[in-house]
Design an enzyme around this catalytic site. Structure first.
Site, PDB file in Angstrom:
ATOM      1  N   GLU A  41       3.991  -0.318   5.439  1.00 45.44           N
ATOM      2  CA  GLU A  41       3.485   0.454   6.787  1.00 45.44           C
ATOM      3  C   GLU A  41       3.586   1.980   6.464  1.00 45.44           C
ATOM      4  OE1 GLU A  41       5.695   0.355  11.164  1.00 45.44           O
ATOM      5  OE2 GLU A  41       6.834  -0.647   9.756  1.00 45.44           O
TER       6      GLU A  41
ATOM      7  N   PRO B 174       0.823  -1.130   0.093  1.00 42.56           N
ATOM      8  CA  PRO B 174       0.064   0.079  -0.143  1.00 42.56           C
ATOM      9  C   PRO B 174       0.938   1.333  -0.034  1.00 42.56           C
ATOM     10  CG  PRO B 174      -0.014  -1.180   2.128  1.00 42.56           C
ATOM     11  CD  PRO B 174       0.725  -2.056   1.354  1.00 42.56           C
ATOM     12  N   PHE B 175       2.152   1.088   0.142  1.00 36.98           N
ATOM     13  CA  PHE B 175       3.007   2.435   0.285  1.00 36.98           C
ATOM     14  C   PHE B 175       4.061   2.264  -0.563  1.00 36.98           C
ATOM     15  CE2 PHE B 175       0.694   2.138   4.388  1.00 36.98           C
ATOM     16  CZ  PHE B 175      -0.150   3.474   4.357  1.00 36.98           C
TER      17      PHE B 175
ATOM     18  N   LYS C  48       4.537  -4.898  13.764  1.00 39.47           N
ATOM     19  CA  LYS C  48       5.399  -5.631  14.551  1.00 39.47           C
ATOM     20  C   LYS C  48       4.600  -7.157  14.700  1.00 39.47           C
ATOM     21  CE  LYS C  48       9.235  -4.108  15.885  1.00 39.47           C
ATOM     22  NZ  LYS C  48       9.535  -3.692  14.569  1.00 39.47           N
TER      23      LYS C  48
END
Length: 428
Positions: A224, A206-207, A240
């Site tokens: 993230e 997504p990034f 995490k």
């Protein structure tokens, strides 16, 4: 100006190749992942109208001044992890072979935003630009095979170092830390655009990001979010907890379930959630920091991840740049206590992190912003022909050094597949 096209995927590919011809460009791709805080599907910034470059010391202030001079402009850029030396009384003494600046932001000559099938081009002549992009030729080059990827740590050296870090945990110096290792190649010659396309294809995240800064490249498949602002709301989503995907559906379900119920992974995650809550408190209206989702399990092509979401309302007297500074570097890449963990990792890691575990994103005219965490990323200096990628894992009292080593290799699996070569470890 708004445009339509018969094939968004074809336009995206041509626009990437077009943008890469500029000295500086930024390509942010959500890869069709959606969440409540998504603002667009794709953003491309190309060409420099105005920019700001700075090193650690006064970088956040310089960026705030730059934003104040251009309040109604889009700007994209990156923060190096080593800005920790500005936010805290720290230093970076490990080797840096890439030479990125600590901070760089630019206002583009051309801005393209794609959302829900519509292409919004902001440029002096949007129609000419749209035609130019659609005429762009796509050139595909093979990955050269004349370079070797080396580790900074041998397997035994990594395991020995993790056990030394665990001694600090036993003494109470820290509770958890993110210990990172570099993999690198010298005399590497690659086509950064093609490498990004392949990485984005086999490991869509997504990034996703392609950032060209003159002769230096950031090729990222980050899953993230570091920090986003939507209206007066701040959102942080630390990762995490990692588990491998399996081609066998039943085993994949088991892996996902094991991650969800793994007490060690939950322990690591909640430690970082507490750290991020503390970071956000520095920018929040009193009493507004809350955990919106704890231990969420999200699946990507290569791995399952445990992701939590922490939010708050931004205090009226805190500006957008200070909100970023107050939370930087991101908790998932540091540890707890945060400053002690960063100090220790400077001692035990062998390479300056630089852009790795920093952040890339945008500042919008409406006051919103969104920044990723620079992980699962290739960094490349074309002039020096130096290629680098890093991986880290959370070290706690219960950490198994062998398993942490294997987790690092899992995290770089997609990068190794794209580069089509293994890591060359020394013979025992």
């Amino acid at each position: 100006m708004i445009f339509k096209t018969d094939s968004i995927s074809s336009f995206k590919q041509k626009a990437l190749h077009w943008a890469a011809n500029f000295e500086v460009c930024c390509y942010l791709d959500s890869n069709n992942f959606t969440d409540p805080y998504s603002k667009f599907d794709l953003l491309i910034a190309a060409g420099i109208k105005h920019d700001v470059t700075d090193s650690s010391g006064n970088a956040f202030t310089e960026l705030a001044n730059f934003k104040n001079r251009h309040p109604q402009e889009w700007m994209t850029g990156f923060f190096s992890y080593d800005l920790k030396n500005e936010t805290e009384q720290l230093q970076s003494s490990n080797a840096d072979h890439l030479s990125f600046p600590d901070l760089y932001f630019f206002i583009p000559e051309h801005l393209i935003v794609v959302k829900d099938g519509e292409i919004d081009i902001q440029s002096e002549d949007a129609e000419d630009l749209f035609r130019e992009i659609n005429k762009t030729d796509i050139i595909l080059n093979d990955i050269p095979r004349d370079f070797t990827i080396y580790p900074r740590f041998s397997r035994n050296e990594y395991i020995e170092t993790v056990n030394k870090i665990k001694e600090h945990i036993s003494r109470g110096d820290i509770y958890v830390t993110n210990f990172c290792q570099e993999f690198y190649a010298e005399q590497a010659q690659i086509d950064p655009v093609n490498v990004f396309e392949r990485l984005n294809e086999i490991s869509p995240k997504p990034f996703g990001c392609f950032f060209k800064y003159y002769d230096k490249y950031i090729i990222s498949a980050s899953p993230e979010r570091f920090l986003a602002k939507r209206g007066n709301k701040l959102i942080s989503q630390p990762i995490k907890g990692t588990a491998p995907r399996s081609a066998d559906h039943q085993q994949d379900v088991i892996n996902k379930s094991n991650l969800r119920n793994n007490s060690k992974e939950q322990q690591e995650n909640v430690m970082i959630v507490d750290l991020v809550r503390n970071d956000l408190t520095r920018s929040a209206k009193p009493g507004t920091v809350k955990v919106e989702e704890l231990f969420g399990i999200y699946s990507f092509e290569q791995v399952h991840q445990m992701i939590s979401t922490i939010v708050c309302e931004l205090a009226d007297d805190v500006n957008m740049i200070d909100a970023i500074k107050n939370a930087f570097p991101m908790g998932s890449m540091t540890g707890a206590p945060k400053v002690s963990a960063m100090q220790l990792m400077e001692q035990y890691e062998l390479t300056r992190r630089g852009i790795y575990s920093g952040a890339i994103g945008y500042l919008a005219p409406d006051g919103d912003f969104d920044f990723n965490v620079v992980i699962r990323t290739i960094l490349y200096n074309a002039t020096a022909r130096y290629l680098s990628f890093q991986a880290g894992s959370a070290i706690t009292y219960h950490a198994d050094a062998e398993k942490e080593f294997e987790e690092c290799l899992l995290k770089v699996k997609a990068i190794l597949a794209v580069l089509a070569r293994p890591i060359s470890y020394p013979q025992p």
